[in-house]
Design an enzyme around this catalytic site. Sequence first.
Site, short mmCIF file in Angstrom:
data_model
loop_
_atom_site.label_atom_id
_atom_site.label_comp_id
_atom_site.label_asym_id
_atom_site.label_seq_id
_atom_site.Cartn_x
_atom_site.Cartn_y
_atom_site.Cartn_z
NE ARG B 10 -0.55 -0.02 4.95
CZ ARG B 10 -0.87 0.55 6.09
NH1 ARG B 10 -1.83 1.44 6.16
NH2 ARG B 10 -0.24 0.22 7.20
CD GLU B 56 -16.95 2.65 1.59
OE1 GLU B 56 -18.21 2.61 1.62
OE2 GLU B 56 -16.28 2.88 2.61
CG PHE B 81 -14.88 -1.23 2.95
CD1 PHE B 81 -15.62 -2.20 3.62
CD2 PHE B 81 -13.90 -0.54 3.65
CE1 PHE B 81 -15.40 -2.47 4.96
CE2 PHE B 81 -13.66 -0.81 5.00
CZ PHE B 81 -14.41 -1.77 5.65
CG HIS B 107 -5.90 -2.20 4.88
ND1 HIS B 107 -5.33 -1.18 4.15
CD2 HIS B 107 -5.63 -1.93 6.17
CE1 HIS B 107 -4.76 -0.32 4.97
NE2 HIS B 107 -4.91 -0.75 6.21
CG ASP B 115 -8.65 -3.22 11.86
OD1 ASP B 115 -8.55 -2.93 13.07
OD2 ASP B 115 -8.45 -2.40 10.95
NE ARG B 165 -2.76 -2.36 9.44
CZ ARG B 165 -2.12 -2.88 10.47
NH1 ARG B 165 -1.73 -4.15 10.45
NH2 ARG B 165 -1.84 -2.14 11.53
#
Lengths: 286, 310
Positions: B10, B56, B81, B107, B115, B165
């Site tokens: 990323r 999104e 998303f 991610h 998460d 990530r």
Amino acid sequence: MRESILSKYMKITKVEALEKIAKRIRMNIIQEIYYAKSGHPGGSLSIADILTVLYFNEMHINEKEPQAEGRDKLVLSKGHASSALYAVLAEKGYFPKEELVSFRNISSNLQGHPDMNKVAGVDMTTGSLGQGLSVANGMALASKMDQRGNRVYCILGDGELQEGQIWEAAMTSSKYELDNLCVIVDCNNLQLTGKTEEIKNLNYEDIEQKFRCFGFNTNIIDGHNIEAILDAFSKAEMCKNKPTAIITKTVKGKGVSFMENNPNWHGKAPNDEEYRKAIEELSVEK
Amino acid sequence: MDNEEKIATRESFGRALSELKENRIVVLDADLDSSTKTEYFKKLYPDRFIQNGIAEADMIGTAAGLAACGKIPFASTFSAFATGRCYDQIRTSIAYPKLNVKICGTHSGITVGEDGATHQMLEDISLMRSLPNMTVISPADDISTKALVNKIARYEGPVYLRLSRMNTPVIYKDDEKFEIGKGKQIGDGKDATIFSTGDVVAECIKAQELLKNENINIRVVDMYSIKPIDTELILKCASETKVLFSVEDHNIIGGLGTAIADILCEQCPKKLIKMGIPDCFGHSGRPSDLMKYFGIDANSIVEKIKEEIN
């Protein structure tokens, strides 16, 4: 004084000319759906007048150059009204009118829902409801970035406003002060299974209020009154730093007596007898 | 490789994006630019950065509209998303009209870590590769990410770029070349091939080194282009090596393993052992613990290969 009489006269002539075109658009719609033996007459007939004014008066477009950069664009977010868009594009000369009878046919480019890569003049592919306003925002943003000044029009159905993405997009339209964007909401108050105001408490007044709260310049008009549509578009163009939403009160199936205000005509084709009757009604001179 | 510099794809993506010298590029983000690293672009080119907020679907639609007007939009958010939430928007407004939008999902996979399952996207390759007109790119390190960001900016058409990530080792040299539709063979061992993609390619290379000590010589193939896929390279490895494995930070249904199996079953029937997330959701934890738990860390890969070979 003489000038104002002249301009009034010219306006009357313009309105009458557009009304005549709108009638032909309606006949085209009925013909398309009759030959296809399927389609969406109700919601196509309800936007016939709006599309007529857009394509024959309002939009800066050239049917000879359908891909011209800097042209005005239309996103028909309620893509199931494709027969109305094809009717107006053919009438305008984007493709031969004879093609209209091939609507929805396997060998035709006239897909059930509009495909921008198959039909000259279709500016965006649509079909899945609720997506058009975001796309129109993107087009309006691109126009601003390039300082082109072209305008973007987006036709939404009232039932379509039940899609959450519309309101995500509405926030983007006002955040970026897209005054080159004009949303037209086709409030015919009917959707497939019933009245829009019953399915989600949405009548044209609620809709106007909602768009106003979301930062739009709003206007409620009769969506079948050509003069009112012309005035609303010129007001929209004058409004700065805000997007405009024109809430048009319309009649689903407008122009064909037995289709008017009848949800059964959302998505079905007329039979031979109904076709004959519809064309007969639309052929009557006022 | 352990002592080398580590960097998340990323981060490489964000840096490469900000270095692109093409003013048709517009970057869109959904309130995650500090995580997706599009913030670097935002800082340099605020006039070509669109903040769609936590919306999104709207971001994807806006990107489609920009592309329809000749812009090259890069729309970025977490892959869960970007692809899952917006599947229909991507399908109708980008893939079907073949609009030039780059969907950049950071991610991805279980390496998101703490998460947990909602944010660990394990179905994105599957969703995106089944869309007609869509190109799916999943780079493994800093060098390949930067090269491929450049490639996809020049490529005309919809692309899904899958990013991670977690910090991962730099695998390639600066001047290494990457082409859409190709894979990269690392080593030429004949005992086995591991096809892999994304952040677990480095684990496969570690496994390759560990196996070497035990006199098992394998090759690793970095399938950074999942669609189009390098059929020729797959068939070459299938004919040159004894056993075939796929390792991915993705559900074993519909991902890289499936894409390879699609080729093998038609053109060169051969057993393929698929390693990945076994059709379940992820959960919270440290990325290294999760990789171990799901059997996609270097040691688990070594064990599995030894078990199959012997």
